[in-house]
Motif scaffolding. Structure first.
Motif, PDB file in Angstrom:
ATOM      1  N   LEU A  18       0.825  -1.199   0.000  1.00  0.00           N
ATOM      2  CA  LEU A  18       0.000   0.000   0.000  1.00  0.00           C
ATOM      3  C   LEU A  18       0.863   1.254   0.000  1.00  0.00           C
ATOM      4  O   LEU A  18       0.616   2.195  -0.763  1.00  0.00           O
ATOM      5  CB  LEU A  18      -0.949  -0.016   1.207  1.00  0.00           C
ATOM      6  N   ALA A  19       1.893   1.274   0.833  1.00  0.00           N
ATOM      7  CA  ALA A  19       2.787   2.436   0.888  1.00  0.00           C
ATOM      8  C   ALA A  19       3.462   2.673  -0.460  1.00  0.00           C
ATOM      9  O   ALA A  19       3.557   3.817  -0.931  1.00  0.00           O
ATOM     10  CB  ALA A  19       3.827   2.247   1.982  1.00  0.00           C
ATOM     11  N   LEU A  20       3.923   1.617  -1.091  1.00  0.00           N
ATOM     12  CA  LEU A  20       4.585   1.760  -2.393  1.00  0.00           C
ATOM     13  C   LEU A  20       3.631   2.339  -3.437  1.00  0.00           C
ATOM     14  O   LEU A  20       4.028   3.187  -4.254  1.00  0.00           O
ATOM     15  CB  LEU A  20       5.127   0.406  -2.855  1.00  0.00           C
ATOM     16  N   HIS A  21       2.370   1.918  -3.400  1.00  0.00           N
ATOM     17  CA  HIS A  21       1.383   2.465  -4.335  1.00  0.00           C
ATOM     18  C   HIS A  21       1.082   3.932  -4.024  1.00  0.00           C
ATOM     19  O   HIS A  21       1.007   4.755  -4.945  1.00  0.00           O
ATOM     20  CB  HIS A  21       0.103   1.625  -4.318  1.00  0.00           C
ATOM     21  N   LEU A  22       0.907   4.248  -2.763  1.00  0.00           N
ATOM     22  CA  LEU A  22       0.610   5.630  -2.389  1.00  0.00           C
ATOM     23  C   LEU A  22       1.751   6.566  -2.778  1.00  0.00           C
ATOM     24  O   LEU A  22       1.532   7.726  -3.142  1.00  0.00           O
ATOM     25  CB  LEU A  22       0.339   5.728  -0.886  1.00  0.00           C
ATOM     26  N   LEU A  23       2.975   6.059  -2.674  1.00  0.00           N
ATOM     27  CA  LEU A  23       4.159   6.862  -3.000  1.00  0.00           C
ATOM     28  C   LEU A  23       4.540   6.748  -4.475  1.00  0.00           C
ATOM     29  O   LEU A  23       5.506   7.391  -4.915  1.00  0.00           O
ATOM     30  CB  LEU A  23       5.334   6.416  -2.118  1.00  0.00           C
ATOM     31  N   ASP A  76       9.985   8.286   4.383  1.00  0.00           N
ATOM     32  CA  ASP A  76      10.863   9.382   4.807  1.00  0.00           C
ATOM     33  C   ASP A  76      10.903  10.481   3.741  1.00  0.00           C
ATOM     34  O   ASP A  76      11.142  10.208   2.564  1.00  0.00           O
ATOM     35  CB  ASP A  76      12.276   8.846   5.061  1.00  0.00           C
ATOM     36  N   GLY A  77      10.644  11.713   4.172  1.00  0.00           N
ATOM     37  CA  GLY A  77      10.657  12.857   3.262  1.00  0.00           C
ATOM     38  C   GLY A  77       9.363  13.061   2.490  1.00  0.00           C
ATOM     39  O   GLY A  77       9.261  13.991   1.688  1.00  0.00           O
ATOM     40  N   SER A  78       8.365  12.210   2.734  1.00  0.00           N
ATOM     41  CA  SER A  78       7.075  12.336   2.038  1.00  0.00           C
ATOM     42  C   SER A  78       5.999  12.823   3.006  1.00  0.00           C
ATOM     43  O   SER A  78       6.213  12.908   4.213  1.00  0.00           O
ATOM     44  CB  SER A  78       6.650  10.993   1.448  1.00  0.00           C
ATOM     45  N   ASP A  79       4.824  13.101   2.465  1.00  0.00           N
ATOM     46  CA  ASP A  79       3.693  13.534   3.290  1.00  0.00           C
ATOM     47  C   ASP A  79       3.166  12.424   4.196  1.00  0.00           C
ATOM     48  O   ASP A  79       2.402  12.694   5.123  1.00  0.00           O
ATOM     49  CB  ASP A  79       2.538  14.031   2.403  1.00  0.00           C
ATOM     50  N   LEU A  80       3.558  11.178   3.937  1.00  0.00           N
ATOM     51  CA  LEU A  80       3.081  10.064   4.757  1.00  0.00           C
ATOM     52  C   LEU A  80       3.803   9.954   6.097  1.00  0.00           C
ATOM     53  O   LEU A  80       3.385   9.185   6.960  1.00  0.00           O
ATOM     54  CB  LEU A  80       3.224   8.743   4.001  1.00  0.00           C
ATOM     55  N   LEU A  81       4.898  10.705   6.260  1.00  0.00           N
ATOM     56  CA  LEU A  81       5.616  10.706   7.530  1.00  0.00           C
ATOM     57  C   LEU A  81       5.788  12.145   7.969  1.00  0.00           C
ATOM     58  O   LEU A  81       6.594  12.893   7.409  1.00  0.00           O
ATOM     59  CB  LEU A  81       6.970  10.008   7.402  1.00  0.00           C
ATOM     60  N   LEU A  82       5.017  12.529   8.950  1.00  0.00           N
ATOM     61  CA  LEU A  82       4.994  13.918   9.408  1.00  0.00           C
ATOM     62  C   LEU A  82       6.362  14.334   9.934  1.00  0.00           C
ATOM     63  O   LEU A  82       7.034  13.565  10.616  1.00  0.00           O
ATOM     64  CB  LEU A  82       3.912  14.067  10.485  1.00  0.00           C
ATOM     65  N   SER A  83       6.759  15.555   9.631  1.00  0.00           N
ATOM     66  CA  SER A  83       8.115  15.998   9.956  1.00  0.00           C
ATOM     67  C   SER A  83       8.226  16.668  11.322  1.00  0.00           C
ATOM     68  O   SER A  83       9.294  16.642  11.938  1.00  0.00           O
ATOM     69  CB  SER A  83       8.635  16.947   8.865  1.00  0.00           C
ATOM     70  N   GLU A  84       7.131  17.260  11.815  1.00  0.00           N
ATOM     71  CA  GLU A  84       7.179  17.937  13.116  1.00  0.00           C
ATOM     72  C   GLU A  84       7.432  16.882  14.197  1.00  0.00           C
ATOM     73  O   GLU A  84       6.756  15.848  14.226  1.00  0.00           O
ATOM     74  CB  GLU A  84       5.861  18.674  13.349  1.00  0.00           C
ATOM     75  N   PRO A  85       8.428  17.075  15.071  1.00  0.00           N
ATOM     76  CA  PRO A  85       8.848  16.007  15.990  1.00  0.00           C
ATOM     77  C   PRO A  85       7.735  15.395  16.836  1.00  0.00           C
ATOM     78  O   PRO A  85       7.681  14.167  16.995  1.00  0.00           O
ATOM     79  CB  PRO A  85       9.898  16.696  16.874  1.00  0.00           C
ATOM     80  N   ARG A  86       6.848  16.207  17.371  1.00  0.00           N
ATOM     81  CA  ARG A  86       5.784  15.656  18.223  1.00  0.00           C
ATOM     82  C   ARG A  86       4.840  14.790  17.399  1.00  0.00           C
ATOM     83  O   ARG A  86       4.453  13.679  17.817  1.00  0.00           O
ATOM     84  CB  ARG A  86       5.014  16.798  18.896  1.00  0.00           C
ATOM     85  N   VAL A 196      -4.722   0.872  -3.154  1.00  0.00           N
ATOM     86  CA  VAL A 196      -4.761  -0.447  -3.784  1.00  0.00           C
ATOM     87  C   VAL A 196      -5.265  -1.438  -2.749  1.00  0.00           C
ATOM     88  O   VAL A 196      -4.952  -1.320  -1.568  1.00  0.00           O
ATOM     89  CB  VAL A 196      -3.368  -0.848  -4.319  1.00  0.00           C
ATOM     90  N   THR A 197      -6.059  -2.399  -3.185  1.00  0.00           N
ATOM     91  CA  THR A 197      -6.614  -3.375  -2.246  1.00  0.00           C
ATOM     92  C   THR A 197      -5.572  -4.453  -1.923  1.00  0.00           C
ATOM     93  O   THR A 197      -4.594  -4.632  -2.654  1.00  0.00           O
ATOM     94  CB  THR A 197      -7.875  -4.031  -2.797  1.00  0.00           C
ATOM     95  N   MET A 198      -5.819  -5.177  -0.847  1.00  0.00           N
ATOM     96  CA  MET A 198      -4.886  -6.220  -0.434  1.00  0.00           C
ATOM     97  C   MET A 198      -4.652  -7.249  -1.527  1.00  0.00           C
ATOM     98  O   MET A 198      -3.519  -7.635  -1.820  1.00  0.00           O
ATOM     99  CB  MET A 198      -5.423  -6.909   0.834  1.00  0.00           C
ATOM    100  N   ARG A 199      -5.713  -7.708  -2.128  1.00  0.00           N
ATOM    101  CA  ARG A 199      -5.613  -8.759  -3.147  1.00  0.00           C
ATOM    102  C   ARG A 199      -5.589  -8.184  -4.570  1.00  0.00           C
ATOM    103  O   ARG A 199      -5.611  -8.925  -5.532  1.00  0.00           O
ATOM    104  CB  ARG A 199      -6.755  -9.749  -2.986  1.00  0.00           C
ATOM    105  N   GLY A 200      -5.553  -6.855  -4.664  1.00  0.00           N
ATOM    106  CA  GLY A 200      -5.599  -6.197  -5.969  1.00  0.00           C
ATOM    107  C   GLY A 200      -4.248  -6.144  -6.657  1.00  0.00           C
ATOM    108  O   GLY A 200      -3.225  -6.420  -6.087  1.00  0.00           O
TER     109      GLY A 200
END
Length: 200
Positions: A18-23, A76-86, A196-200
């Motif tokens: 899923l992450a690979l598809h989103l990215l 890392d470096g994408s919108d899927l991983l928030l950069s603000e430390p908290r 993308v779906t699990m089995r897709g």
């Protein structure tokens, strides 16, 4: 190109897919059958000495394992991983929650039911998984009543980590119809244009 060694119906492997598809990152999927012991072969153990999937093989031939660690690397470096430390720490908080309070019960119940066909010797363990899995869902429900995603307003790898097994919880015998915020969140995650779906 990345190579992913995994099982298409494994939630932990689906996180990576899923992450690979989103990215929008290209990859090659290499199927591994855990029931046939393929994770214990000498060749596979050279990639992950812990003998588990998923494994992400990088272009230089080195490998990463543990699904949530792979998510952090990919995002890392994408919108899927928030950069603000908290906020970034809250992403980690939910990933640890997934591994210690959610996956050991929701995924294990699904494994017992879907992969093993509910053997009698695991019935008691299955029932315990039901109780503890619902405890995890209640924690998620509280958060998702307050925010659209697990860490505020932004879809992150925290959501990927917990979506993976929650969206197929019924395959582990869980009825999650009583968690309206979770169900709205499941629909929200699935509505992403690159979903993308699990089995897709």
């Amino acid at each position: 190109m990345y190579k992913v060694y995994g099982d298409v119906i494994s939630g932990n492997c689906y996180k990576v897919k899923l992450a690979l598809h989103l990215l929008d990152k290209p990859y090659e999927w290499l199927p591994i059958d855990i029931l046939k012991g393929e994770t214990q072969s000498e060749e596979f153990l050279a990639k992950n000495p812990n003998g588990k999937i998923p494994v992400l093989e990088l272009e230089d031939g080195t490998t990463l394992w543990e699904s949530n660690a792979i998510l952090n690397y990919l995002a890392d470096g994408s919108d899927l991983l928030l950069s603000e430390p908290r906020l970034r720490t809250q992403v980690l908080q939910w990933q640890f929650f997934e591994q210690y309070s959610h996956e050991p019960y929701v995924a294990v119940a699904r494994f017992i039911k879907l992969y093993q066909g509910m053997p009698a010797e695991r019935q008691e363990e299955f029932e315990l998984c039901q109780v503890r899995g619902h405890k995890a869902f209640k924690v998620m429900e509280q958060q998702l009543k307050r925010t659209p995603y697990l860490v505020g307003d932004q879809y992150s790898i925290a959501d990927i980590a917990l979506y993976a097994y929650t969206h197929v919880a019924d395959e582990g015998g869980f009825d999650i119809s009583g968690y309206p915020a979770i169900n709205e969140w499941l629909a929200r995650v699935a509505s992403h244009p690159r979903h993308v779906t699990m089995r897709g």
